[in-house]
Design a protein around this motif. Structure first.
Motif, PDB file in Angstrom:
ATOM      1  N   CYS A 125       0.832  -1.207   0.000  1.00  0.00           N
ATOM      2  CA  CYS A 125       0.000   0.000   0.000  1.00  0.00           C
ATOM      3  C   CYS A 125       0.869   1.261   0.000  1.00  0.00           C
ATOM      4  O   CYS A 125       0.610   2.200  -0.758  1.00  0.00           O
ATOM      5  CB  CYS A 125      -0.915   0.016   1.222  1.00  0.00           C
ATOM      6  SG  CYS A 125      -2.279  -1.161   1.151  1.00  0.00           S
ATOM      7  N   VAL A 126       1.879   1.271   0.842  1.00  0.00           N
ATOM      8  CA  VAL A 126       2.757   2.442   0.935  1.00  0.00           C
ATOM      9  C   VAL A 126       3.446   2.685  -0.404  1.00  0.00           C
ATOM     10  O   VAL A 126       3.513   3.817  -0.893  1.00  0.00           O
ATOM     11  CB  VAL A 126       3.781   2.260   2.061  1.00  0.00           C
ATOM     12  CG1 VAL A 126       4.872   3.331   1.972  1.00  0.00           C
ATOM     13  CG2 VAL A 126       3.096   2.316   3.415  1.00  0.00           C
ATOM     14  N   ARG A 127       3.945   1.633  -1.012  1.00  0.00           N
ATOM     15  CA  ARG A 127       4.676   1.783  -2.270  1.00  0.00           C
ATOM     16  C   ARG A 127       3.777   2.313  -3.382  1.00  0.00           C
ATOM     17  O   ARG A 127       4.123   3.281  -4.072  1.00  0.00           O
ATOM     18  CB  ARG A 127       5.289   0.443  -2.683  1.00  0.00           C
ATOM     19  CG  ARG A 127       6.111   0.499  -3.964  1.00  0.00           C
ATOM     20  CD  ARG A 127       6.742  -0.855  -4.270  1.00  0.00           C
ATOM     21  NE  ARG A 127       5.751  -1.910  -4.327  1.00  0.00           N
ATOM     22  CZ  ARG A 127       4.938  -2.111  -5.376  1.00  0.00           C
ATOM     23  NH1 ARG A 127       4.997  -1.312  -6.424  1.00  0.00           N
ATOM     24  NH2 ARG A 127       4.071  -3.103  -5.361  1.00  0.00           N
ATOM     25  N   VAL A 128       2.599   1.702  -3.544  1.00  0.00           N
ATOM     26  CA  VAL A 128       1.711   2.115  -4.633  1.00  0.00           C
ATOM     27  C   VAL A 128       1.129   3.502  -4.375  1.00  0.00           C
ATOM     28  O   VAL A 128       1.088   4.356  -5.273  1.00  0.00           O
ATOM     29  CB  VAL A 128       0.585   1.079  -4.843  1.00  0.00           C
ATOM     30  CG1 VAL A 128      -0.393   1.570  -5.914  1.00  0.00           C
ATOM     31  CG2 VAL A 128       1.161  -0.278  -5.242  1.00  0.00           C
ATOM     32  N   LEU A 129       0.683   3.756  -3.143  1.00  0.00           N
ATOM     33  CA  LEU A 129       0.087   5.061  -2.846  1.00  0.00           C
ATOM     34  C   LEU A 129       1.113   6.185  -2.959  1.00  0.00           C
ATOM     35  O   LEU A 129       0.768   7.314  -3.339  1.00  0.00           O
ATOM     36  CB  LEU A 129      -0.537   5.049  -1.456  1.00  0.00           C
ATOM     37  CG  LEU A 129      -1.824   4.230  -1.311  1.00  0.00           C
ATOM     38  CD1 LEU A 129      -2.277   4.188   0.141  1.00  0.00           C
ATOM     39  CD2 LEU A 129      -2.935   4.791  -2.185  1.00  0.00           C
ATOM     40  N   THR A 130       2.351   5.909  -2.662  1.00  0.00           N
ATOM     41  CA  THR A 130       3.396   6.924  -2.842  1.00  0.00           C
ATOM     42  C   THR A 130       3.551   7.262  -4.320  1.00  0.00           C
ATOM     43  O   THR A 130       3.684   8.433  -4.698  1.00  0.00           O
ATOM     44  CB  THR A 130       4.734   6.439  -2.259  1.00  0.00           C
ATOM     45  OG1 THR A 130       4.574   6.208  -0.849  1.00  0.00           O
ATOM     46  CG2 THR A 130       5.824   7.479  -2.466  1.00  0.00           C
ATOM     47  N   GLN A 131       3.493   6.237  -5.156  1.00  0.00           N
ATOM     48  CA  GLN A 131       3.564   6.483  -6.597  1.00  0.00           C
ATOM     49  C   GLN A 131       2.350   7.276  -7.081  1.00  0.00           C
ATOM     50  O   GLN A 131       2.483   8.217  -7.873  1.00  0.00           O
ATOM     51  CB  GLN A 131       3.657   5.154  -7.342  1.00  0.00           C
ATOM     52  CG  GLN A 131       3.873   5.310  -8.848  1.00  0.00           C
ATOM     53  CD  GLN A 131       4.099   3.979  -9.549  1.00  0.00           C
ATOM     54  OE1 GLN A 131       4.209   2.930  -8.912  1.00  0.00           O
ATOM     55  NE2 GLN A 131       4.158   4.013 -10.872  1.00  0.00           N
ATOM     56  N   TYR A 162      -4.684   4.261   8.947  1.00  0.00           N
ATOM     57  CA  TYR A 162      -3.932   5.448   9.345  1.00  0.00           C
ATOM     58  C   TYR A 162      -2.440   5.166   9.418  1.00  0.00           C
ATOM     59  O   TYR A 162      -1.613   6.027   9.073  1.00  0.00           O
ATOM     60  CB  TYR A 162      -4.420   6.004  10.680  1.00  0.00           C
ATOM     61  CG  TYR A 162      -3.616   7.232  11.071  1.00  0.00           C
ATOM     62  CD1 TYR A 162      -3.746   8.416  10.354  1.00  0.00           C
ATOM     63  CD2 TYR A 162      -2.684   7.165  12.105  1.00  0.00           C
ATOM     64  CE1 TYR A 162      -2.976   9.524  10.668  1.00  0.00           C
ATOM     65  CE2 TYR A 162      -1.909   8.270  12.427  1.00  0.00           C
ATOM     66  CZ  TYR A 162      -2.055   9.443  11.708  1.00  0.00           C
ATOM     67  OH  TYR A 162      -1.275  10.535  12.004  1.00  0.00           O
ATOM     68  N   SER A 163      -2.063   3.964   9.848  1.00  0.00           N
ATOM     69  CA  SER A 163      -0.634   3.637   9.923  1.00  0.00           C
ATOM     70  C   SER A 163      -0.002   3.694   8.541  1.00  0.00           C
ATOM     71  O   SER A 163       1.165   4.114   8.394  1.00  0.00           O
ATOM     72  CB  SER A 163      -0.434   2.254  10.556  1.00  0.00           C
ATOM     73  OG  SER A 163      -0.861   1.217   9.688  1.00  0.00           O
ATOM     74  N   ILE A 164      -0.746   3.312   7.516  1.00  0.00           N
ATOM     75  CA  ILE A 164      -0.253   3.385   6.137  1.00  0.00           C
ATOM     76  C   ILE A 164      -0.116   4.841   5.708  1.00  0.00           C
ATOM     77  O   ILE A 164       0.923   5.254   5.171  1.00  0.00           O
ATOM     78  CB  ILE A 164      -1.210   2.623   5.198  1.00  0.00           C
ATOM     79  CG1 ILE A 164      -1.143   1.120   5.482  1.00  0.00           C
ATOM     80  CG2 ILE A 164      -0.890   2.915   3.727  1.00  0.00           C
ATOM     81  CD1 ILE A 164      -2.266   0.322   4.865  1.00  0.00           C
ATOM     82  N   VAL A 165      -1.152   5.623   5.955  1.00  0.00           N
ATOM     83  CA  VAL A 165      -1.135   7.040   5.584  1.00  0.00           C
ATOM     84  C   VAL A 165      -0.023   7.781   6.326  1.00  0.00           C
ATOM     85  O   VAL A 165       0.673   8.634   5.747  1.00  0.00           O
ATOM     86  CB  VAL A 165      -2.512   7.669   5.872  1.00  0.00           C
ATOM     87  CG1 VAL A 165      -2.472   9.190   5.787  1.00  0.00           C
ATOM     88  CG2 VAL A 165      -3.552   7.117   4.897  1.00  0.00           C
ATOM     89  N   LYS A 166       0.157   7.450   7.581  1.00  0.00           N
ATOM     90  CA  LYS A 166       1.201   8.105   8.383  1.00  0.00           C
ATOM     91  C   LYS A 166       2.588   7.790   7.821  1.00  0.00           C
ATOM     92  O   LYS A 166       3.465   8.672   7.755  1.00  0.00           O
ATOM     93  CB  LYS A 166       1.103   7.659   9.839  1.00  0.00           C
ATOM     94  CG  LYS A 166       2.119   8.330  10.754  1.00  0.00           C
ATOM     95  CD  LYS A 166       1.943   7.866  12.197  1.00  0.00           C
ATOM     96  CE  LYS A 166       2.966   8.537  13.111  1.00  0.00           C
ATOM     97  NZ  LYS A 166       2.817   8.084  14.520  1.00  0.00           N
ATOM     98  N   GLU A 167       2.807   6.550   7.428  1.00  0.00           N
ATOM     99  CA  GLU A 167       4.116   6.181   6.891  1.00  0.00           C
ATOM    100  C   GLU A 167       4.393   6.899   5.571  1.00  0.00           C
ATOM    101  O   GLU A 167       5.528   7.310   5.296  1.00  0.00           O
ATOM    102  CB  GLU A 167       4.215   4.667   6.695  1.00  0.00           C
ATOM    103  CG  GLU A 167       5.585   4.214   6.222  1.00  0.00           C
ATOM    104  CD  GLU A 167       5.746   2.707   6.215  1.00  0.00           C
ATOM    105  OE1 GLU A 167       6.727   2.233   5.600  1.00  0.00           O
ATOM    106  OE2 GLU A 167       4.902   2.005   6.811  1.00  0.00           O
ATOM    107  N   ILE A 168       3.373   7.067   4.755  1.00  0.00           N
ATOM    108  CA  ILE A 168       3.538   7.780   3.481  1.00  0.00           C
ATOM    109  C   ILE A 168       3.868   9.245   3.740  1.00  0.00           C
ATOM    110  O   ILE A 168       4.729   9.834   3.075  1.00  0.00           O
ATOM    111  CB  ILE A 168       2.270   7.654   2.619  1.00  0.00           C
ATOM    112  CG1 ILE A 168       2.060   6.192   2.224  1.00  0.00           C
ATOM    113  CG2 ILE A 168       2.357   8.538   1.380  1.00  0.00           C
ATOM    114  CD1 ILE A 168       0.698   5.906   1.641  1.00  0.00           C
ATOM    115  N   ASP A 169       3.150   9.852   4.673  1.00  0.00           N
ATOM    116  CA  ASP A 169       3.432  11.213   5.128  1.00  0.00           C
ATOM    117  C   ASP A 169       3.445  12.217   3.974  1.00  0.00           C
ATOM    118  O   ASP A 169       4.391  12.980   3.797  1.00  0.00           O
ATOM    119  CB  ASP A 169       4.760  11.251   5.892  1.00  0.00           C
ATOM    120  CG  ASP A 169       4.949  12.565   6.657  1.00  0.00           C
ATOM    121  OD1 ASP A 169       3.931  13.204   6.974  1.00  0.00           O
ATOM    122  OD2 ASP A 169       6.107  12.934   6.918  1.00  0.00           O
TER     123      ASP A 169
END
Length: 284
Positions: A125-131, A162-169
């Motif tokens: 999730c972090v990788r794709v959402l960051t892209q 939220y933990s995913i969103v927080k890591e993306i920041d």
């Protein structure tokens, strides 16, 4: 609090054009457009310029494109298709001045693949959402991650989302806070803190029949105030966080699809306002 209508509520009974006209007639402020089907059907006989002209000449405005589905833990080929679909959504948002795109995590097939580890899910999730965030930034579009409150979804609680969103920041990556999804897998109010406040982009209001945690489904949703969800607790929590943007009603009740869609849109507004006003929110 502004009012929005999510097209899932009349998914099988009305077109986008009908939803626009009925929502305008009954005083909604926003609409969440189902880009995966109702917008596609609309564009068979109309253009994005037509849609833009409607929004430019009427009170109702687009809140989100709903939704980019199943974006994480996919094959490389499928992920590339998701990215291309998102690029198309960005162009639509640019044309009609739509600020948000909702994104929905993938389900897992527990019978074939076994349980996907949370760490693997979150990393994907972090990788794709960051892209996606990188792609969205030049457009001024924000991404709203909607956790799905069923056991087979890979992101199914507020705390995990939220933990995913927080890591993306990233400023343009936040959350959809949906009362049904929150209830479905027993999300915790203690996870909804001051820290999370600025990441709540969209609030979905709904209710549900009385089923145990882990056994609720979209088709069990009912009018706000007509089910078992403690909507007072949700609204009090949002008030604590100074959230006063929009309440978007989203229902997927089969019986409601059999009703006249204008009556559904009217009833959805009436029941939502009854709940909001009961707990000291007004439609501004």
């Amino acid at each position: 609090m502004k009012l929005a209508f999510n097209e899932g509520t009349t998914w099988e009974s009305a077109s986008l054009q009908q939803n626009l006209e009925y929502c305008e007639k009954h005083g909604y402020d926003y609409i969440e457009i189902r880009a995966i089907d109702q917008l596609i059907d609309y564009l068979k006989e109309n253009t994005l310029d037509d849609l833009k002209e409607y929004f430019d000449s009427h009170k109702i405005k687009p809140l989100s494109l709903n939704a980019l589905c199943f974006f994480n833990n996919r094959t490389k080929e499928d992920e590339e298709k998701i990215i291309e679909e998102f690029k198309d959504y960005l162009e639509i948002c640019k044309k009609i001045n739509c600020e948000y795109i909702a994104v929905v995590p993938s389900n897992i097939d527990v019978t074939e693949k076994g349980k996907t580890l949370t760490e693997e899910v979150n990393a994907s999730c972090v990788r794709v959402l960051t892209q996606l965030s990188d792609l969205a930034e030049p457009y001024g579009v924000k991404i709203a991650l909607e956790f799905i409150g069923i056991p087979e979804n890979t992101v199914n609680t507020f705390g995990q989302a939220y933990s995913i969103v927080k890591e993306i920041d990233r400023d343009n990556v936040g959350l959809v806070y949906d009362t049904f999804q929150f209830t479905g897998m027993g999300s915790r109010f203690e996870d909804v803190t001051e820290e999370t406040a600025e990441k709540i982009f969209i609030f979905h209001i709904n209710d549900v029949d009385g089923f145990p945690v882990g056994q609720m489904r979209d088709t069990d949703r009912v009018w706000p105030g007509h089910g078992v969800i403690d909507l007072e607790a949700h609204l009090n929590k949002l008030k604590e966080l100074n959230y006063d943007f929009v309440a978007s009603v989203e229902l997927f009740r089969p019986e409601y699809y059999q009703m006249d869609p204008e009556e559904v849109i009217k009833k959805a507004k009436e029941t939502t306002l009854e709940v909001l006003e009961k707990y000291n929110y007004s439609h501004a």
